[in-house]
Design a protein around this motif. Sequence first.
Motif, PDB file in Angstrom:
ATOM      1  N   GLY A  98       0.824  -1.203   0.000  1.00 34.53           N
ATOM      2  CA  GLY A  98       0.000   0.000   0.000  1.00 34.53           C
ATOM      3  C   GLY A  98       0.861   1.257   0.000  1.00 34.53           C
ATOM      4  O   GLY A  98       0.599   2.207  -0.742  1.00 34.53           O
ATOM      5  N   MET A  99       1.935   1.240   0.817  1.00 33.04           N
ATOM      6  CA  MET A  99       2.796   2.425   0.909  1.00 33.04           C
ATOM      7  C   MET A  99       3.523   2.687  -0.399  1.00 33.04           C
ATOM      8  O   MET A  99       3.766   3.831  -0.775  1.00 33.04           O
ATOM      9  N   ALA A 100       3.891   1.600  -1.099  1.00 32.78           N
ATOM     10  CA  ALA A 100       4.594   1.771  -2.372  1.00 32.78           C
ATOM     11  C   ALA A 100       3.636   2.252  -3.456  1.00 32.78           C
ATOM     12  O   ALA A 100       4.060   2.835  -4.446  1.00 32.78           O
TER      13      ALA A 100
ATOM     14  N   ALA B   9      -7.065  -1.226   2.870  1.00 31.27           N
ATOM     15  CA  ALA B   9      -7.684  -1.513   4.171  1.00 31.27           C
ATOM     16  C   ALA B   9      -6.669  -2.155   5.106  1.00 31.27           C
ATOM     17  O   ALA B   9      -6.587  -1.805   6.294  1.00 31.27           O
ATOM     18  N   MET B  10      -5.852  -3.090   4.571  1.00 32.02           N
ATOM     19  CA  MET B  10      -4.839  -3.751   5.396  1.00 32.02           C
ATOM     20  C   MET B  10      -3.775  -2.766   5.856  1.00 32.02           C
ATOM     21  O   MET B  10      -3.288  -2.832   6.982  1.00 32.02           O
ATOM     22  N   MET B  11      -3.412  -1.833   4.961  1.00 27.30           N
ATOM     23  CA  MET B  11      -2.413  -0.835   5.328  1.00 27.30           C
ATOM     24  C   MET B  11      -2.951   0.026   6.474  1.00 27.30           C
ATOM     25  O   MET B  11      -2.260   0.289   7.457  1.00 27.30           O
ATOM     26  N   LEU B  12      -4.209   0.424   6.338  1.00 29.39           N
ATOM     27  CA  LEU B  12      -4.849   1.243   7.371  1.00 29.39           C
ATOM     28  C   LEU B  12      -4.889   0.497   8.698  1.00 29.39           C
ATOM     29  O   LEU B  12      -4.575   1.050   9.759  1.00 29.39           O
ATOM     30  N   ALA B  13      -5.257  -0.799   8.621  1.00 32.66           N
ATOM     31  CA  ALA B  13      -5.320  -1.609   9.839  1.00 32.66           C
ATOM     32  C   ALA B  13      -3.945  -1.715  10.485  1.00 32.66           C
ATOM     33  O   ALA B  13      -3.814  -1.631  11.705  1.00 32.66           O
ATOM     34  N   GLY B  14      -2.903  -1.870   9.655  1.00 28.90           N
ATOM     35  CA  GLY B  14      -1.542  -1.957  10.165  1.00 28.90           C
ATOM     36  C   GLY B  14      -1.148  -0.688  10.900  1.00 28.90           C
ATOM     37  O   GLY B  14      -0.602  -0.737  12.009  1.00 28.90           O
ATOM     38  N   PHE B  15      -1.420   0.467  10.298  1.00 29.81           N
ATOM     39  CA  PHE B  15      -1.074   1.737  10.939  1.00 29.81           C
ATOM     40  C   PHE B  15      -1.898   1.949  12.208  1.00 29.81           C
ATOM     41  O   PHE B  15      -1.398   2.495  13.194  1.00 29.81           O
ATOM     42  N   PHE B  17      -3.005  -0.419  14.187  1.00 30.85           N
ATOM     43  CA  PHE B  17      -2.401  -1.299  15.190  1.00 30.85           C
ATOM     44  C   PHE B  17      -1.166  -0.638  15.801  1.00 30.85           C
ATOM     45  O   PHE B  17      -0.958  -0.681  17.016  1.00 30.85           O
ATOM     46  N   LEU B  18      -0.348   0.004  14.949  1.00 33.41           N
ATOM     47  CA  LEU B  18       0.853   0.665  15.444  1.00 33.41           C
ATOM     48  C   LEU B  18       0.514   1.859  16.325  1.00 33.41           C
ATOM     49  O   LEU B  18       1.165   2.108  17.331  1.00 33.41           O
ATOM     50  N   TRP B  19      -0.509   2.607  15.911  1.00 28.57           N
ATOM     51  CA  TRP B  19      -0.738   3.919  16.514  1.00 28.57           C
ATOM     52  C   TRP B  19      -1.767   3.956  17.618  1.00 28.57           C
ATOM     53  O   TRP B  19      -1.709   4.825  18.485  1.00 28.57           O
ATOM     54  N   LEU B  20      -2.760   3.048  17.590  1.00 27.86           N
ATOM     55  CA  LEU B  20      -3.847   3.135  18.573  1.00 27.86           C
ATOM     56  C   LEU B  20      -3.337   3.098  20.020  1.00 27.86           C
ATOM     57  O   LEU B  20      -3.715   3.966  20.819  1.00 27.86           O
ATOM     58  N   PRO B  21      -2.457   2.122  20.377  1.00 26.91           N
ATOM     59  CA  PRO B  21      -1.965   2.132  21.765  1.00 26.91           C
ATOM     60  C   PRO B  21      -1.261   3.433  22.115  1.00 26.91           C
ATOM     61  O   PRO B  21      -1.410   3.954  23.223  1.00 26.91           O
ATOM     62  N   ILE B  22      -0.516   3.990  21.157  1.00 23.73           N
ATOM     63  CA  ILE B  22       0.242   5.222  21.427  1.00 23.73           C
ATOM     64  C   ILE B  22      -0.712   6.404  21.596  1.00 23.73           C
ATOM     65  O   ILE B  22      -0.561   7.214  22.518  1.00 23.73           O
TER      66      ILE B  22
END
Lengths: 287, 264
Positions: A98-100, B9-15, B17-22
């Motif tokens: 996605g980032m690429a 959608a997967m990229m959004l979910a990944g980000f 996951f990274l950011w929600l706890p922070i």
Amino acid sequence: MGDGIGGAAFRVIRRGILLAPLWAWLLMLVAAPVLILGVMAFATPSDGVPPFTLGLRFAAFAMLVEDFYYAEALLAALRLAATTAGLCLLIAYPMALGMAGVRPAWRLPLLALLMLPFWTGFLLRLGAWIGLLRDEGLVNHLLRGLGITDEPLALLYTEGAMLAGMVHAYLPFAVLPLFTALIRLDPALLEAAADLGARPARLFFSVTLPLALPAAAAGFLLVFIPAAGEFVIPELLGPPEAQVIGRVLWQEFFQNRDWPLAAALALALLALLILPIRWFQRLGAGV
Amino acid sequence: MKPGGFVHAMMLAGFLFLWLPILLLVGFAFSADRIPFQWGGFSLRWFGALATNERLLEAAWLSLRIAAASATLAVLMGGGIAFALARFGPFRGRALFGALAGAPLVLPEVVIGLSLLLLFVALEGLIGWPAGRGAFTILLAHAGFGAAYVAVVVQARLAEAERSLEEAAIDLGASPFVAFRTITLPLIAPALIAGWLLAFTLSLDDVVIASFVSGPAGTTLPIALFSMLRLGLTPEVNALGALVVLGVGSMLALALWLLGRRQA
């Protein structure tokens, strides 16, 4: 050459003067410590300060072989590292794809968003997971508020909490090499394959995947190698029975004050990691 | 290739996951409740409590000093190592030199920590230096692995930088020192700064190596945080987390904004 008087000989001396402190630095802070680790593994623990007497005993290594506790700790660490690296890769691949795929102007901000958690403090992020998962934590609070549970669920100090923390800490390192490889991927290759009638699945398996495979292996190893020695995350989020090698080494050193055994465990961990490390270094030359 | 909706959608979910706890850590720092991650109304009381927590403040000050000093030493040694590997051509023992320079990147933290402690104990027994363990041994240990990271960053930059510029300067009569100062140093300056920041962050974040090589006088911020987190999360630590995230985040946003303006 405009080297002035002396020429080649002068240059060799000058290099020697520059190299000497660098050699001293590397020999003292990298080579000597590992060699001393080897000496310590054959020593005997004692009650003195420091708590050992030098010698040539194989007791520490015999313990590693005889007591399955240590072999299991090594195995548990490899299992945790492999699971973490596998999960990271699974999440990282679509993220990198996605980032690429976004407009080039968006790449830098997304990259910043990916790496920023790394700059915000490893322990503070683990603190966030503790705040989320413990008995009075946010997740249990929400579950009770929604009437799903009456009693708090034991979420913290479980395998799941440990894995969440591991993946959270290491995910960016799996995304980076994949992202670098995927932006270098020539779109013309994919278009050519599509023009020749390849379906998206075929495209993925026969063009994208083979080209991204070295980067995927690099990402896997970039997570696997440090994760195998991980101590802090299993200690703060994992269950007490998750006795990975990092934790066992720590306990032998700090609680049991058995320095020779801790040194032998460190050497055993190194021996197990030699192959992945060599593989990673070979990939590093190619990626 | 245009990634489909699934990939986005997967990229959004990944980000997420990274950011929600922070983000939750930042948000709940402003809650009055004494249980972290519970909303008890807006309040700055935990920032106040953090400002009077002597133990954490002292540990933070020690950590910042160790990080700055070790990063500076790491840039000096790591920069030298990178220069030797990139510019000296073949020299005796180059393979060993390169292997030693890269080893800290792949060695597990517990192994580095234990082996350095054993080194310091052996040195003290043999030559009486360094006497005891504390801030100084942590500094040295952090500079040791920081230098390995600096060397990688600087070496990459040196490999890109045109060597012909340096050679031209020398051919035109510049001494190697002048050529280094006027050509090479400006070329690798961004890498030296990036390397310094990386070494600084790694030092500020390290709990494992510091725990091994520190004595009773060497309680850095990560060591203090680690012993607090063993008992769970406190609102003060939550407030500290919010301060760090907001501080680092605004610095990065500023850097991106400046970059964007320069490009426009």
